[in-house]
Design a protein around this motif. Structure first.
Motif, mmCIF file in Angstrom:
data_model
loop_
_atom_site.group_PDB
_atom_site.id
_atom_site.type_symbol
_atom_site.label_atom_id
_atom_site.label_comp_id
_atom_site.label_asym_id
_atom_site.label_seq_id
_atom_site.Cartn_x
_atom_site.Cartn_y
_atom_site.Cartn_z
ATOM 1 N N ILE A 131 0.925 -1.261 0.104
ATOM 2 C CA ILE A 131 0.130 0.066 0.025
ATOM 3 C C ILE A 131 0.869 1.277 -0.102
ATOM 4 N N TYR A 132 1.982 1.112 0.746
ATOM 5 C CA TYR A 132 2.865 2.489 1.053
ATOM 6 C C TYR A 132 3.384 2.633 -0.292
ATOM 7 N N SER A 133 3.921 1.490 -0.960
ATOM 8 C CA SER A 133 4.497 1.700 -2.362
ATOM 9 C C SER A 133 3.750 2.324 -3.300
ATOM 10 N N ASN A 134 2.327 1.855 -3.548
ATOM 11 C CA ASN A 134 1.391 2.289 -4.220
ATOM 12 C C ASN A 134 1.322 3.769 -4.202
ATOM 13 N N THR A 135 1.224 4.310 -2.941
ATOM 14 C CA THR A 135 0.896 5.564 -2.560
ATOM 15 C C THR A 135 2.059 6.711 -3.060
ATOM 16 N N LYS A 136 3.131 6.109 -3.004
ATOM 17 C CA LYS A 136 4.195 6.955 -3.230
ATOM 18 C C LYS A 136 4.100 7.758 -4.738
#
Length: 662
Positions: A657-662
């Motif tokens: 999720i964190y990677s996709n929001t960057k």
């Protein structure tokens, strides 16, 4: 025909049949009476003849026979009242039936004497003349030439040490032992081991070792013995299998009318005190020295330490131990080694080439006795770990004020009283409490000597460092001398006093926190270096992180402690917090500027550590601080790979999720 016969025939012709029968019966009755009298007389004469013959053949004087009978009667009474048949007693009985000479061995108090008394009584029932003797010459003197003999000896060749003169007497006794002349002895295990290295003529013992696995006391047998002495099993359930001398403890408990079984069996000092005193009284200096050495080296004596090329400090301890035990220093290592071997299974156990006390309770009993008998020498010469663990400068319950250090650490703290409620709220585990002022001075001098010699860990992990007596000594040093002491590094791992203090320090109560924090600030204020690492590169902050001690880390950071110093393998304090999941420590370190990109020699970042061990909160915080997800370790794994491989799917999802929001 003779006249008498003719007259008898005439009398019968004129005698009626009834009268004739009566006369015959009367004569038969009288004949039987006379025969009975002759038989009784014959028995009396035969018995008298046997007595006269026995006087000629039985070499034991009548008065001694009476004494022996009285002695055997006492054995029988004890046997009926307290004896419990065991595997050991059965083995001894079977052995003496088959063997001419049997030695019942074991440590003191195992019931050796009770067993040979029981077996002797059984052999008497089998036709043996039982003769208790103390002198081997008595065997030749009292041996019956016709009957079967069993000679019984207690403490063969010595009570606690081999008596050379007694051994020589047995060699010269000149008796051949066989089926008709048997020898049954008890022998202390350490004495029997010494005998095996000597020559014993005409005697070949079959040994029944009561400590051996096949005949040692089982739990059920111990319980049966306790019941014989009316001891409640529930009171001694934690102690019933700790001591080889359990039968003696039961007897002593009953004979001494002791009420508290639980306390007595947990620490039966009175019984062991008698044994230790016997060693000293009988001049068994080698054994005393071996037992003292167990204390001096804190229950850890590798065989190579006393048989190989020893270091100077080991030689120093051995030489002084030998001196205080009145053992010649020449070849003292050989003597100590020999006696340690002889004391195995009595007081000593040998594991992987290292000698230890038989168990912790035996060590504590040794400490209680010799710690009070030889307090000064133990303080002066024992190893530093023993000094650290087994002495207290005073009783913290009776002398709480002795642990108030505030008047030594700054004027702002004056008047405040505190003591550690976990470290010092009770006497340590069998510690020697030093109430004598001279012993206190000697002890503090020893601490400072150890510090000067580089035993930093042993001094600054010693609970007595909080005692005002130690602080008075430190604060009486001038500034330069004190600074030199506080800049010392440990001779083993290079730790500074700061590192040693921070290692393993955790808080349970608020008073612990105050006490340790005060000590830490005292070290800082007096110039002890904060950012110097040991030989592994571990700093005080690193060890505070390992101990999960947030208060200590904050104090060190506030005094310019560097959070980014890594060990020789590349581990930072942040790595430690991430490995163990110490989220509060991780937060403090990150707020203080800890680098979240440091890499170990194996290529792992703090994020690798947190992902591998499933610490979700720390992973989130690291990501918020910009931790790099793309770094691969030496195995080619990224933090995301480690989360997946270790099935930490919540972390895996959070990272995605964190990677996709960057």
């Amino acid at each position: 025909m003779s006249f008498e016969l003719f007259m008898e025939c005439e009398r019968l012709n004129f005698t009626g049949l009834d009268l004739l029968n009566i006369d015959i019966k009367l004569r038969i009755k009288n004949a039987f009476k006379e025969l009975s009298e002759f038989k009784t007389l014959h028995e009396e004469l035969t018995k008298e003849w046997e007595i006269q013959q026995e006087k000629k053949t039985n070499p034991i004087p009548p008065n001694l026979r009476v004494k022996i009978e009285k002695q055997l009667k006492g054995w029988r009474e004890d046997d009926n009242n307290y004896f419990v048949s065991t595997k050991g007693s059965k083995a001894v009985f079977e052995s003496i039936k088959e063997q001419p000479c049997v030695a019942v061995t074991g440590s003191f108090g195992m019931g050796k004497t009770a067993i040979i008394k029981n077996v002797a009584l059984l052999m008497r029932s089998n036709g043996y003349i039982v003769v208790p003797v103390t002198d081997p010459l008595e065997i030749k003197k009292y041996k019956h030439p016709i009957e079967k003999n069993l000679f019984v000896v207690k403490n063969f060749c010595g009570k606690c040490d081999l008596e050379e003169e007694e051994l020589e007497a047995w060699n010269n006794c000149g008796v051949e032992f066989d089926e008709n002349c048997k020898l049954l002895v008890t022998c202390k295990l350490q004495v029997y081991r010494a005998i095996r290295h000597e020559t014993l003529n005409n005697i070949t013992f079959h040994e029944c070792n009561l400590i051996s696995n096949d005949i040692c006391l089982s739990l059920n047998e111990r319980q049966s013995i306790a019941r014989k002495y009316d001891i409640n099993i529930l009171d001694i359930v934690d102690s019933i299998e700790f001591y080889n001398c359990f039968p003696l403890l039961c007897k002593y408990f009953t004979d001494s009318n002791i009420n508290d079984a639980k306390t007595f069996f947990k620490h039966p000092f009175e019984v062991f005190e008698t044994q230790f005193e016997m060693l000293q009284t009988l001049g068994a200096n080698g054994k005393v020295c071996a037992l003292m050495a167990l204390l001096m080296f804190y229950d850890h004596i590798p065989k190579t330490m006393i048989t190989g090329d020893t270091k100077w400090n080991v030689k120093y301890i051995i030489a002084n131990t030998s001196k205080i035990c009145k053992l010649g220093t020449e070849d003292s290592c050989i003597t100590i080694h020999k006696e340690l071997e002889n004391l195995i299974d009595t007081y000593v156990v040998k594991k992987e080439g290292v000698y230890h006390a038989l168990n912790e309770r035996i060590f504590n009993l040794l400490l209680d006795y010799f710690g009070n008998q030889m307090t000064g020498p133990l303080i002066s010469y024992s190893c530093t770990s023993f000094i650290r663990e087994r002495f207290q400068l005073s009783d913290p319950i009776k002398n709480k004020e002795d642990y108030n250090m505030f008047r030594y650490v700054g004027s702002d703290q004056k008047g405040i009283k505190v003591y550690s409620s976990t470290t010092w709220d009770k006497v340590g585990p069998n510690a020697v409490i030093l109430t004598d002022v001279e012993y206190r001075k000697l002890y503090v001098d020893r601490m400072l000597k150890d510090l000067s010699n580089g035993y930093v860990n042993d001094v600054f992990q010693n609970p007595n460092r909080f005692h005002v007596f130690f602080f008075e000594y430190l604060n009486h040093r001038d500034g330069i001398e004190l600074l030199q002491l506080l800049k010392k590094t440990d001779i083993t791992d290079g730790s500074t006093p700061m590192i040693a203090h921070c290692r393993g320090t955790t808080y349970v109560h608020s008073s612990d926190e105050k006490l340790n924090d005060i000590f830490l600030r005292w070290l800082i204020d007096n110039g002890c270096p904060i950012n110097v690492g040991n030989v592994q590169g571990e700093t005080a902050i690193f060890h505070a992180a390992v101990s999960n001690n947030s208060r200590m880390i904050e104090t060190l950071i506030n005094h310019k402690g560097d959070t980014n110093i890594c060990t020789t393998e590349g581990y930072s304090p942040l790595h430690v917090a991430c490995l163990y999941g110490y989220s509060q420590i991780a937060n403090i370190l990150l707020i203080s500027g800890a680098n979240c990109h440091t890499i170990t020699t194996k290529g792992n970042t703090p994020l690798h550590a947190a992902c591998c061990n499933g610490h979700t909160f720390i992973v989130t915080e690291l990501l918020q601080r910009g931790a790099d997800l793309s770094i691969s370790n030496n195995n080619g794994h990224t933090p995301l790979d480690l989360a997946r491989l270790n099935e930490h799917y919540d972390i895996f999802q959070n990272i995605m999720i964190y990677s996709n929001t960057k």
